[in-house]
Design a protein around this motif. Structure first.
Motif, PDB file in Angstrom:
ATOM      1  N   GLU A 160      25.200  47.710  37.487  1.00 44.70           N
ATOM      2  CA  GLU A 160      26.136  48.153  38.513  1.00 44.70           C
ATOM      3  C   GLU A 160      25.622  47.776  39.892  1.00 44.70           C
ATOM      4  OE1 GLU A 160      28.234  52.222  40.259  1.00 44.70           O
ATOM      5  OE2 GLU A 160      27.265  52.238  38.295  1.00 44.70           O
ATOM      6  N   GLU A 212      32.243  47.343  34.047  1.00 44.61           N
ATOM      7  CA  GLU A 212      31.306  47.441  32.933  1.00 44.61           C
ATOM      8  C   GLU A 212      32.068  47.460  31.615  1.00 44.61           C
ATOM      9  OE1 GLU A 212      27.732  50.342  31.171  1.00 44.61           O
ATOM     10  OE2 GLU A 212      29.102  51.050  32.753  1.00 44.61           O
ATOM     11  N   TRP A 218      27.889  44.134  32.682  1.00 48.19           N
ATOM     12  CA  TRP A 218      28.653  44.162  33.925  1.00 48.19           C
ATOM     13  C   TRP A 218      29.103  42.750  34.281  1.00 48.19           C
ATOM     14  CZ3 TRP A 218      30.308  47.901  37.423  1.00 48.19           C
ATOM     15  CH2 TRP A 218      29.924  49.217  37.123  1.00 48.19           C
TER      16      TRP A 218
END
Length: 368
Positions: A160, A212, A218
């Motif tokens: 992330e 995600e 991701w």
């Protein structure tokens, strides 16, 4: 240099850099960016993504170039991907969804140093995936274009994104929730007042979507010239939901008859933006990749670029025109020993065949 108009495998491509020694990607280093408009190299915006950290500075569209930590980043743009199976507004039969389903069967030529790992399973009407770039060790960046200038750029992340403030306000400062069908989490990298779009004179209104998958991977899509399409946000989210996992080789407009001793491929890239082909092959010339001199073979439609747009300013460049392309060898000074042993830049150019600007003549049989 030789000229040849071979059938090739058809298709288009663009680029990216390979990862050293097959290690997982540690940094997404964007130094040699997208081709936009007439000479659309966007250099001023850099993206460094390490452990999920995003630092976006200056202006432009962040485009992925995967390099190992400590390597000498030299180019490797990525503006498209050879995706012959995907037609605009359709999803390939059996295409994997963001749910983490099994990937589609690979379509890889072992003679091609550019391999992309993620593909668009859906594109808006009027768009096509027109290039790709990467390496066999992982990563890769894929892009798609509309004639209007609207662009979608697909790449992978290590986690992330984490946001960091910049003094000029050009970097994203907030995460704005988004909805990507099938994703665990999705977000826009936003700016002040929860703005999703940022404007520059280089790529117009641009935005970045990250999400995600249930398998933990991701991904991101960078949008350029969003002002060219009123439904850009809806279409970007739909494209993200249909991304598929599949390894594909990237057809290129050049090929080599032989690779000099001491040259090791770093990966490759190709684009054909606005009808102008560009390609890049990068080679390490020493076993220690962290300090190895890098020799580049760069090709572009004659008259569409200057070699200085592509390469480090301190490099020595030797160029020839062939079959509608200008092909250059760019190397550090002093010349690396393996290049000297190969007859220097002229000797290396003699091993290159130009396949021209027409992608129907390009090939995945890039290396012998």
């Amino acid at each position: 240099m030789t000229e040849e108009a071979s059938e090739g495998s058809g298709g288009l491509a663009t680029g990216l850099r390979d990862l050293a020694d097959g290690e997982p990607p540690r940094m997404l280093d964007v130094k040699h960016i997208v081709h936009v408009g007439r000479s659309g190299l966007v250099r001023r915006r850099m993206a460094a993504i390490s452990g999920g950290t995003v630092a976006l500075v200056a202006t432009g569209l962040a485009v992925g170039v995967l390099v190992p930590a400590g390597s000498a980043g030299r180019g490797g743009s990525a503006v498209g991907a050879g995706v012959p199976a995907a037609t605009p507004s359709t999803t390939p039969a059996g295409a994997a969804s963001p749910s983490g389903d099994a990937p589609l069967p690979a379509q890889v030529d072992p003679h091609d140093p550019a391999v992309t790992q993620w593909q668009f399973g859906y594109l808006p009407d009027g768009m096509g995936a027109t290039g790709g770039g990467g390496g066999t060790a992982g990563g890769g960046t894929v892009g798609a274009y509309a004639d209007s200038g609207f662009r979608l750029q697909l790449g992978q992340l290590n986690g992330e994104p984490e946001l960091h403030q910049t003094t000029d306000g050009s970097a994203p400062t907030t995460k704005i929730p988004a909805r990507v069908t099938g994703a665990v989490k999705a977000l826009w990298l936003g700016y002040a007042d929860d703005r999703v779009l940022q404007h520059t004179g280089i790529v117009g209104d641009f935005a970045t979507l990250a999400w995600e998958r249930p398998d933990g991977q991701w991904l991101r899509i960078d949008v350029a010239h969003a002002e060219k399409r009123a439904d850009w946000q809806e279409q970007t989210l739909k494209a993200a939901a249909k991304v598929v996992r599949q390894d594909r080789s990237v057809p290129m407009p050049i090929k080599l008859s032989s690779v000099p001793k001491g040259f090791e491929s770093m990966g490759a890239s190709t684009t054909r933006d606005s009808g102008n082909a560009t390609a890049e092959l990068n080679f390490w010339t020493a076993p220690d990749h962290s300090s190895a001199p890098i020799v580049m073979i760069v090709a572009f439609k004659t008259g569409s670029w200057k070699i200085g747009d592509w390469v480090p300013p301190q490099n020595k460049n030797t160029c020839e025109d062939s079959n509608g392309l200008t092909v250059c060898v760019s190397s550090p000074v002093p010349e690396p020993g393996p290049l000297t042993d190969a007859g220097g830049a002229k000797g290396l150019l003699g091993r290159v065949t130009s396949l021209g600007n027409d992608p129907s003549h390009w090939t995945t049989a890039v290396l012998p």
